[in-house]
Design a protein around this motif. Structure first.
Motif, PDB file in Angstrom:
ATOM      1  N   CYS A 295     -67.501  37.694   6.706  1.00  0.00           N
ATOM      2  CA  CYS A 295     -66.443  36.706   6.495  1.00  0.00           C
ATOM      3  C   CYS A 295     -65.795  36.288   7.807  1.00  0.00           C
ATOM      4  CB  CYS A 295     -65.374  37.283   5.568  1.00  0.00           C
ATOM      5  SG  CYS A 295     -65.946  37.634   3.913  1.00  0.00           S
ATOM      6  N   SER A 296     -65.621  37.245   8.714  1.00  0.00           N
ATOM      7  CA  SER A 296     -64.925  36.975   9.965  1.00  0.00           C
ATOM      8  C   SER A 296     -65.839  37.004  11.180  1.00  0.00           C
ATOM      9  CB  SER A 296     -63.807  38.002  10.158  1.00  0.00           C
ATOM     10  OG  SER A 296     -64.341  39.313  10.186  1.00  0.00           O
ATOM     11  N   HIS A 297     -67.133  37.321  10.981  1.00  0.00           N
ATOM     12  CA  HIS A 297     -68.102  37.459  12.073  1.00  0.00           C
ATOM     13  C   HIS A 297     -67.680  38.556  13.048  1.00  0.00           C
ATOM     14  CE1 HIS A 297     -70.049  33.738  10.773  1.00  0.00           C
ATOM     15  NE2 HIS A 297     -68.851  33.201  10.694  1.00  0.00           N
ATOM     16  N   GLN A 298     -67.029  39.584  12.532  1.00  0.00           N
ATOM     17  CA  GLN A 298     -66.548  40.670  13.380  1.00  0.00           C
ATOM     18  C   GLN A 298     -67.397  41.920  13.208  1.00  0.00           C
ATOM     19  OE1 GLN A 298     -62.390  41.103  12.419  1.00  0.00           O
ATOM     20  NE2 GLN A 298     -61.789  39.254  13.537  1.00  0.00           N
ATOM     21  N   VAL A 299     -67.651  42.600  14.346  1.00  0.00           N
ATOM     22  CA  VAL A 299     -68.390  43.856  14.381  1.00  0.00           C
ATOM     23  C   VAL A 299     -67.412  44.962  14.745  1.00  0.00           C
ATOM     24  CG1 VAL A 299     -70.300  45.125  15.420  1.00  0.00           C
ATOM     25  CG2 VAL A 299     -70.454  42.633  15.156  1.00  0.00           C
ATOM     26  N   PHE A 300     -67.419  46.050  13.971  1.00  0.00           N
ATOM     27  CA  PHE A 300     -66.542  47.183  14.230  1.00  0.00           C
ATOM     28  C   PHE A 300     -67.387  48.402  14.594  1.00  0.00           C
ATOM     29  CE2 PHE A 300     -64.614  44.454  11.025  1.00  0.00           C
ATOM     30  CZ  PHE A 300     -63.398  44.143  11.623  1.00  0.00           C
ATOM     31  N   ALA A 301     -66.920  49.171  15.575  1.00  0.00           N
ATOM     32  CA  ALA A 301     -67.651  50.355  16.011  1.00  0.00           C
ATOM     33  C   ALA A 301     -66.676  51.492  16.246  1.00  0.00           C
ATOM     34  CB  ALA A 301     -68.435  50.061  17.286  1.00  0.00           C
ATOM     35  N   GLY A 302     -67.100  52.723  15.917  1.00  0.00           N
ATOM     36  CA  GLY A 302     -66.328  53.923  16.197  1.00  0.00           C
ATOM     37  C   GLY A 302     -67.120  54.827  17.113  1.00  0.00           C
ATOM     38  N   THR A 303     -66.436  55.518  18.031  1.00  0.00           N
ATOM     39  CA  THR A 303     -67.129  56.301  19.051  1.00  0.00           C
ATOM     40  C   THR A 303     -66.858  57.792  18.906  1.00  0.00           C
ATOM     41  OG1 THR A 303     -65.364  56.341  20.723  1.00  0.00           O
ATOM     42  CG2 THR A 303     -66.724  54.346  20.600  1.00  0.00           C
ATOM     43  N   ALA A 304     -67.609  58.575  19.681  1.00  0.00           N
ATOM     44  CA  ALA A 304     -67.494  60.035  19.652  1.00  0.00           C
ATOM     45  C   ALA A 304     -66.185  60.520  20.256  1.00  0.00           C
ATOM     46  CB  ALA A 304     -68.676  60.650  20.387  1.00  0.00           C
ATOM     47  N   THR A 305     -65.490  59.688  21.006  1.00  0.00           N
ATOM     48  CA  THR A 305     -64.207  60.084  21.595  1.00  0.00           C
ATOM     49  C   THR A 305     -63.018  59.510  20.833  1.00  0.00           C
ATOM     50  OG1 THR A 305     -64.433  58.240  23.162  1.00  0.00           O
ATOM     51  CG2 THR A 305     -65.110  60.419  23.916  1.00  0.00           C
ATOM     52  N   GLY A 306     -63.253  58.934  19.662  1.00  0.00           N
ATOM     53  CA  GLY A 306     -62.161  58.498  18.814  1.00  0.00           C
ATOM     54  C   GLY A 306     -61.700  57.072  18.998  1.00  0.00           C
ATOM     55  N   TYR A 307     -62.435  56.279  19.767  1.00  0.00           N
ATOM     56  CA  TYR A 307     -62.043  54.878  19.965  1.00  0.00           C
ATOM     57  C   TYR A 307     -62.654  53.986  18.884  1.00  0.00           C
ATOM     58  CZ  TYR A 307     -59.895  55.637  24.526  1.00  0.00           C
ATOM     59  OH  TYR A 307     -59.057  56.048  25.534  1.00  0.00           O
ATOM     60  N   GLY A 308     -61.928  52.924  18.574  1.00  0.00           N
ATOM     61  CA  GLY A 308     -62.448  51.875  17.717  1.00  0.00           C
ATOM     62  C   GLY A 308     -62.530  50.583  18.495  1.00  0.00           C
ATOM     63  N   PHE A 309     -63.611  49.844  18.288  1.00  0.00           N
ATOM     64  CA  PHE A 309     -63.828  48.568  18.967  1.00  0.00           C
ATOM     65  C   PHE A 309     -64.068  47.484  17.934  1.00  0.00           C
ATOM     66  CE2 PHE A 309     -64.950  51.657  22.155  1.00  0.00           C
ATOM     67  CZ  PHE A 309     -64.552  51.100  23.366  1.00  0.00           C
ATOM     68  N   CYS A 310     -63.698  46.268  18.291  1.00  0.00           N
ATOM     69  CA  CYS A 310     -64.000  45.103  17.460  1.00  0.00           C
ATOM     70  C   CYS A 310     -64.429  43.949  18.342  1.00  0.00           C
ATOM     71  CB  CYS A 310     -62.776  44.706  16.629  1.00  0.00           C
ATOM     72  SG  CYS A 310     -62.996  43.162  15.700  1.00  0.00           S
ATOM     73  N   TRP A 311     -65.579  43.375  18.012  1.00  0.00           N
ATOM     74  CA  TRP A 311     -66.067  42.168  18.683  1.00  0.00           C
ATOM     75  C   TRP A 311     -66.158  41.038  17.671  1.00  0.00           C
ATOM     76  CZ3 TRP A 311     -68.386  46.943  19.251  1.00  0.00           C
ATOM     77  CH2 TRP A 311     -68.423  47.485  20.538  1.00  0.00           C
ATOM     78  N   ASP A 312     -65.758  39.858  18.064  1.00  0.00           N
ATOM     79  CA  ASP A 312     -66.058  38.646  17.320  1.00  0.00           C
ATOM     80  C   ASP A 312     -67.331  38.068  17.941  1.00  0.00           C
ATOM     81  OD1 ASP A 312     -66.198  35.853  16.519  1.00  0.00           O
ATOM     82  OD2 ASP A 312     -64.127  36.056  15.846  1.00  0.00           O
TER      83      ASP A 312
END
Length: 431
Positions: A295-312
């Protein structure tokens, strides 16, 4: 399934009553329409995802559309851009918008009840949900399909040859699993078939997703391998990463998104196998989970050190947030919801994030204790409460029994399902 009675010896005579099933079906359709007319829009939206027949009745019923138009014209539906004419084509969209808004408010503000379902004899690590069904498995060499309404087990699918089940997903007719170096397909009727990779075995598979007729496997050697599930052949080998591919997701427009243990996210074209773009996380600790919102063309990722990322995909990196002090194992959202993201990981706290900003809206844990004697049988359930934490609550001060590590999660309408590598599956219901 043949529903004819084997004991019947006489064939019934043909008569005008032979048309009765059509009349009964039409009668049942009208009865459903009348019943549905008493429901509000959120309940209608919930009913529309129960099964295909209910969805067809709700989305195509002239009676319900007329009711919708009447409410539109009298101002009961509230629209800032109201026209005199009721847009009948927006009926389905309106139902969906109402349901998503109720879902968002429930997750962010509603009280929490948690149903503990004893789903496996040993650790259940993964779960998937759709169409009112829940599929769980990994630990005890069997996958189980559950009704989210009754919590009854509606299907069991044993893992062949005692090989470890790596990953799985399902649709309305089949279950597809990555079992060792084989892809296995179980039909809803219980019949299974499997096939090895093309020309022998591939490097250890770590994750799998599928989009008929192709199954996509992320491998330890950094490749993504595409298999035709029906011809049993490997159609493509994509060199996606230098390190192991730990997670995958597929977009509706034929893109493969893959995350590496070295920290990168790569987009590849399913049709050609070419790498389209690489999204850098600036975190070399490794990508543990991925999800994509069409719906938003967004990619979400979670890492081994607890960070969250979002890319459009149209604009690049939108946000980076330290979600947890520990590894993030799973991120998911309700389909068509572009507001709330559920996140779980090793610290056992269920977090709800704003998809557009990365802000942590709420942190949830279990509140209350299980009675050991009531959870001895498979399929047994017990209900406790959930609790939202205040912003200044220190996670380390909370008992581990209230926050067992979340190995996987799935999101349904006003609910989140979590697994914890234990016997119990937890269904968090937000009211």
């Amino acid at each position: 399934m043949d529903l004819s009675l084997a004991g019947d010896k006489k064939r019934p005579r043909r008569s005008s009553r032979a048309r009765a099933p059509t009349t009964v079906g039409s009668f049942q359709h009208d009865i459903f329409c009348i019943i549905f007319s008493f429901l509000d829009c959120f309940d209608l939206a919930s009913c529309s995802v129960v099964c295909k027949s209910w969805s067809a009745i709700i989305n195509k019923s002239k009676l319900l559309q007329l009711l919708y138009c009447k409410r539109w014209q009298t101002g009961l539906l509230g629209s800032s851009n109201r026209s005199k004419e009721c847009p009948e084509e927006s009926w389905k969209d309106y139902l969906e918008e109402m349901a998503v808004e109720r879902h968002r408010l429930a997750l962010q503000e509603g009280r929490i009840r948690v149903d503990h379902l004893r789903g496996h004899s040993v650790g259940g690590e993964q779960c998937r949900t759709k169409m009112g069904l829940l599929l769980t498995g990994v630990g005890d060499k069997v996958m189980r399909l559950w009704s989210l309404e009754s919590y009854k087990c509606v299907g069991e699918y044993p893992i062949p040859d005692k090989v470890r089940l790596v990953d799985f997903d399902f649709d309305e007719s089949k279950i597809v699993g990555l079992v060792g170096t084989r892809i296995c397909i179980w039909r809803q009727n219980g019949i299974s078939r499997m096939f090895p990779s093309h020309e022998g075995t591939f490097s250890k598979g770590l994750c799998m997703r599928y989009c008929d007729p192709e199954a996509v496997v992320g491998c330890e050697d950094g490749t993504v391998r595409v298999f035709d599930m029906y011809s049993r052949k490997c159609s493509q080998i994509i060199r996606a990463h230098e390190g192991p591919v730990k997670c995958l997701c597929l977009s509706d427009d034929q893109l493969i998104l893959s995350g590496s243990s070295l920290g990168g996210v790569t987009l590849s074209a399913l049709s050609s196998g070419e790498r389209v773009v690489k999204l850098r996380s600036q975190d070399s600790s490794g990508i543990k989970t991925l999800c994509f919102n069409p719906c938003s063309h967004q990619v979400f990722a979670g890492t081994a050190t607890g960070y969250g990322f979002c890319w459009d995909l149209r604009m690049g990196l939108l946000w980076k947030t330290r979600v947890s002090q520990n590894s993030v194992y799973s991120m998911q959202h309700q389909r068509n919801d572009a507001s709330t993201l559920a996140v779980g990981g090793i610290d056992g706290v269920l977090r709800l994030l704003n998809q557009n900003t990365g802000e942590v809206i709420s942190r949830c844990i279990l509140d209350g204790y299980l009675s050991p004697s009531s959870q001895n049988t498979l399929g047994a359930t017990q209900r406790t409460r959930g609790r939202r934490l205040s912003e200044d609550t220190a996670i380390d001060s909370i008992l581990r029994s209230c926050r067992p590590p979340i190995t996987c999660l799935a999101v349904g309408m006003k609910k989140v399902i979590t697994t914890h590598n234990s016997k119990y599956i937890r269904i968090w219901k937000f009211d």
